[in-house]
Design a protein around this motif. Sequence first.
Motif, mmCIF file in Angstrom:
data_model
loop_
_atom_site.group_PDB
_atom_site.id
_atom_site.type_symbol
_atom_site.label_atom_id
_atom_site.label_comp_id
_atom_site.label_asym_id
_atom_site.label_seq_id
_atom_site.Cartn_x
_atom_site.Cartn_y
_atom_site.Cartn_z
ATOM 1 N N ARG A 35 -21.207 20.252 -63.161
ATOM 2 C CA ARG A 35 -19.751 20.445 -63.067
ATOM 3 C C ARG A 35 -19.129 19.736 -61.862
ATOM 4 N NH1 ARG A 35 -21.748 25.703 -64.324
ATOM 5 N NH2 ARG A 35 -21.591 26.335 -62.116
ATOM 6 N N LEU A 36 -19.953 19.165 -60.998
ATOM 7 C CA LEU A 36 -19.436 18.568 -59.777
ATOM 8 C C LEU A 36 -18.949 17.142 -60.014
ATOM 9 C CD1 LEU A 36 -22.133 19.734 -57.179
ATOM 10 C CD2 LEU A 36 -19.846 20.695 -57.543
ATOM 11 N N PRO A 37 -17.879 16.711 -59.313
ATOM 12 C CA PRO A 37 -17.378 15.344 -59.461
ATOM 13 C C PRO A 37 -17.997 14.416 -58.415
ATOM 14 C CG PRO A 37 -15.833 16.606 -58.164
ATOM 15 C CD PRO A 37 -16.970 17.556 -58.501
ATOM 16 N N PHE A 48 -21.570 13.014 -53.684
ATOM 17 C CA PHE A 48 -21.798 13.933 -54.805
ATOM 18 C C PHE A 48 -22.751 15.005 -54.320
ATOM 19 C CE2 PHE A 48 -24.403 15.503 -58.264
ATOM 20 C CZ PHE A 48 -23.426 15.942 -59.162
ATOM 21 N N HIS A 49 -22.351 16.251 -54.456
ATOM 22 C CA HIS A 49 -23.165 17.363 -53.980
ATOM 23 C C HIS A 49 -23.474 17.130 -52.504
ATOM 24 C CE1 HIS A 49 -27.000 19.963 -54.188
ATOM 25 N NE2 HIS A 49 -25.962 20.784 -54.245
ATOM 26 N N GLU A 50 -24.734 17.068 -52.110
ATOM 27 C CA GLU A 50 -25.103 16.863 -50.712
ATOM 28 C C GLU A 50 -25.452 15.407 -50.411
ATOM 29 O OE1 GLU A 50 -25.030 19.220 -48.324
ATOM 30 O OE2 GLU A 50 -24.233 20.630 -49.822
ATOM 31 N N ALA A 51 -25.174 14.496 -51.347
ATOM 32 C CA ALA A 51 -25.596 13.104 -51.202
ATOM 33 C C ALA A 51 -24.417 12.191 -50.903
ATOM 34 C CB ALA A 51 -26.295 12.638 -52.470
ATOM 35 N N ARG A 52 -24.741 11.034 -50.309
ATOM 36 C CA ARG A 52 -23.711 10.056 -49.991
ATOM 37 C C ARG A 52 -24.232 8.654 -50.295
ATOM 38 N NH1 ARG A 52 -19.728 10.330 -44.738
ATOM 39 N NH2 ARG A 52 -18.287 8.671 -45.384
ATOM 40 N N ARG A 77 -26.333 10.411 -60.689
ATOM 41 C CA ARG A 77 -24.892 10.539 -60.855
ATOM 42 C C ARG A 77 -24.139 9.493 -60.010
ATOM 43 N NH1 ARG A 77 -22.626 14.496 -63.821
ATOM 44 N NH2 ARG A 77 -24.571 14.067 -64.930
ATOM 45 N N LEU A 78 -24.597 9.248 -58.783
ATOM 46 C CA LEU A 78 -23.913 8.281 -57.922
ATOM 47 C C LEU A 78 -24.134 6.833 -58.359
ATOM 48 C CD1 LEU A 78 -24.519 9.928 -54.440
ATOM 49 C CD2 LEU A 78 -22.286 9.411 -55.447
#
Length: 622
Positions: A35-37, A48-52, A77-78
Motif C-alpha cells: 500500500r506504500l507509494p 520507499f518504506h525505509e529505502a532510498r 519497487r524503487l
Amino acid sequence: MNRSLLWLYVIVFSQIAIAAQVPNSVKQKYSYLYRLPVVTHDDGSKTFHEARLFLREGIRVLALKGDRFEMGFQHGRLLESEAKKGALAMAPRLVPNIIDNTYSGRPLMKAIAKRYVDNYVTGKLTQHLFGMGTDEDLADAYGISEGARVALDDVIQGLLNPDVLMILAARNLDEEESIVASPSNCSDFAVWDDYTADGEFIIGRNMDFGLNGYYDRYPTVLYFDSTEADIQKYMAVISAGVHNAGFQAINESGIFVGVHTIPTTETNMEGVPAFLLASEVIRHAKTFEEATKIFKLYHVPSGYTYTLVSTREKKVAAIELSGAHTFVRMSAGGKHVQTNQYLSPEMEKKNLYINHSVDEDSIGRYKRIDSLLETLKPLSGPQSAMEVLGDKADIFSPNATPRSIGNAVAVHTTITSLVYLPAQGRVFVANGMAPTSQSTFVELPTVENFSAENFADTDYETYENDSFKKLYPNKALAEQAFIQAKMAYEYHDNVPAARASLRQATQLETDNPYLYFLQGIFELKSGYLGEGQKAFRESLQNQPTRHQAQLAHYYLGRIYAHWRYTGAALQQFAEILNADKADPKLFDAALVAYQKTRRWGSLKLRIDKLPVMMQQADMQHY
C-alpha cells in the motif's frame, strides 16, 4: 530404447513443471508494503518504506533497510521499470533461446528439448531449492518478485541459469544433437604487500556473462542494512532487479567475494545454488575462517570458484566448488589471479573440456593479468587496476595489436567492472555498456563508510578508462557490431541480421581472424558457401592462433567436400591431421571427414547443424 523414442517419451509423458508462487502467508505478513507509494524528492532521489534511491553518474545506488523480504521488495519497487527492462527481462529466456539456436528450423526438437530442460534440469533444481529452502531462505527472491511485480519463476530461473547451462554443457557434450551451452567468463585479481605502492590491497574484477544490452544497461549498487539479528551490513555491485550478493560483494568486516563459473564434470542436481551460499558468507562471515566454513557447508549444482579476500587479515584464497567437492586454494606472495578453471591439483581433473578455445580463453586471460601485474608492480591507485581490467591484448595471438575480440581481459560480455580499495574505503564501479571496463569508473564509499543522509552531498572522483576506444576507434566499433550480431542470433535466432553485423565488423576491423571465422560460419548458415570460403581464407591470412587456423582449414575442407572438390578438401583436412597439435574433437572430426570424402568423393555440409559458440568463436562440435 533408441534416442528418438526416448525424446518422444520425454515430450509426451513427462510432467509439466508447475510455476513457483510466493506463499499467501508471506504476502499477508507484508501486506503493509503493497500500500506504500514511491516518493520522489526535490533532489531527484526517491524513497520507499525505509529505502532510498540515488543516481550517481548513471549508477543506481540503493540504500536498503529491513529484513530480507522488505529489502527485496524495496529494491523491486524503487527500480520496477528498470527490473522489467533489464536483466530480469532476458535472464529467464537465456536457456530457451539457446535451445532455439541449437534446433533452429526444427520445431519438434525445440519443443522436446524445452520440455526436457524444464522438467529434468530447471524443474529439478527448482524443486530441490523449494524443498530444502524455508520462506526465510527464499525471502530475497520473494521480495524482489513482489516488489518489481515480476514472476517468481523469472527470478528463480535467473538465479539458476548458470547452473542449468553448465549442467547442459556436461551432458552429452559430444553428441551431435546436444544443446549448445557456452560457458561464461570472469576475471579478477587481488594484489597487496610488494605488489602495491602502499602495501595495501587493490582488488579488480570483471564479471562477464551473456546478457549484453540488459544486465549492463542498469548498473546498480545495493547497500544492505539488515534489521535481522547477526547479519552484517554489506554491499553488492549488481544490475537492477538482480537482488543477490553472490556475484561480487563486500561486507563491513572487509570480506570480499567474486564468482567464477567453472565448466566441470562433477554436477549435482541437489546442490545449493552457489549465489545463495556466497550470500550467506557475506551476511555472516567476519573472518576468513568463518567464510571458508560456510562455503564448506554445502555442495553446489555445478562448477564455481570464488575469490575470497579477508582484507583486514590479509588472507586470500580461491574457493573451488563442484557438485561433490570443496577445496580452499590459498594465495600468497602478494598476488592472486582467477579466471574460469580449477587450478589446484586436487580439483584440476574435474575441469570439463569443451574445446580448445574455451581453455585458451581462460588461460589467456589468466596469463595476461599475471603479466600485467608484474609489469605494473607496484600498482598505485585505482587507475592501474582499471588498466588491467580494460586490456585488449591476446596473449596467444601472433599479432600483438589489441583486437576487438579474442582472448582478452576486457571481453564483449564484460557487464560489471569494479576496483576495490579497502584501506581507503572506496569502490570504483564502471557505468558503461559492455565491455564496461572500458568506460567511466565512478567512486562510491565502502559499506562501512556509507551514509544515506550524506551520500548526495559527498564529493567523489571519476576515471575514464577508454584508451582502447580512443586509440582504436574502428576496432571498438567492430566490437559493438559483433555484440549486435551476437544479440541478433542468441536472443532472436536471426541469422541474416547476425551475418549483416558480422560483415560490418570485418569491414571495420580487417585483420581479426576470429571475426572472419564467425562471419564464415554465418555465411554458411545463410547458404552462402562462396562467401563463407572467402571469410575462412581471410581468417587464415590474418595471423590466427594455431587452433583458429585449424578451424578455418576444417570448414574450408567441408565446403570443398560439399562441392565435390575432393583433392582440395583432403588437403584442408590434412592440415589438421598432420599438425603437431590439434584439438582432439576437431582432429577426430577432420579424420572422419577425410575418410568419408576420400571414399565417396564428397561430403554433404548440413548448414542447419552448425552449433556455433559465438563467445569463443568456435563450435560445440564439428
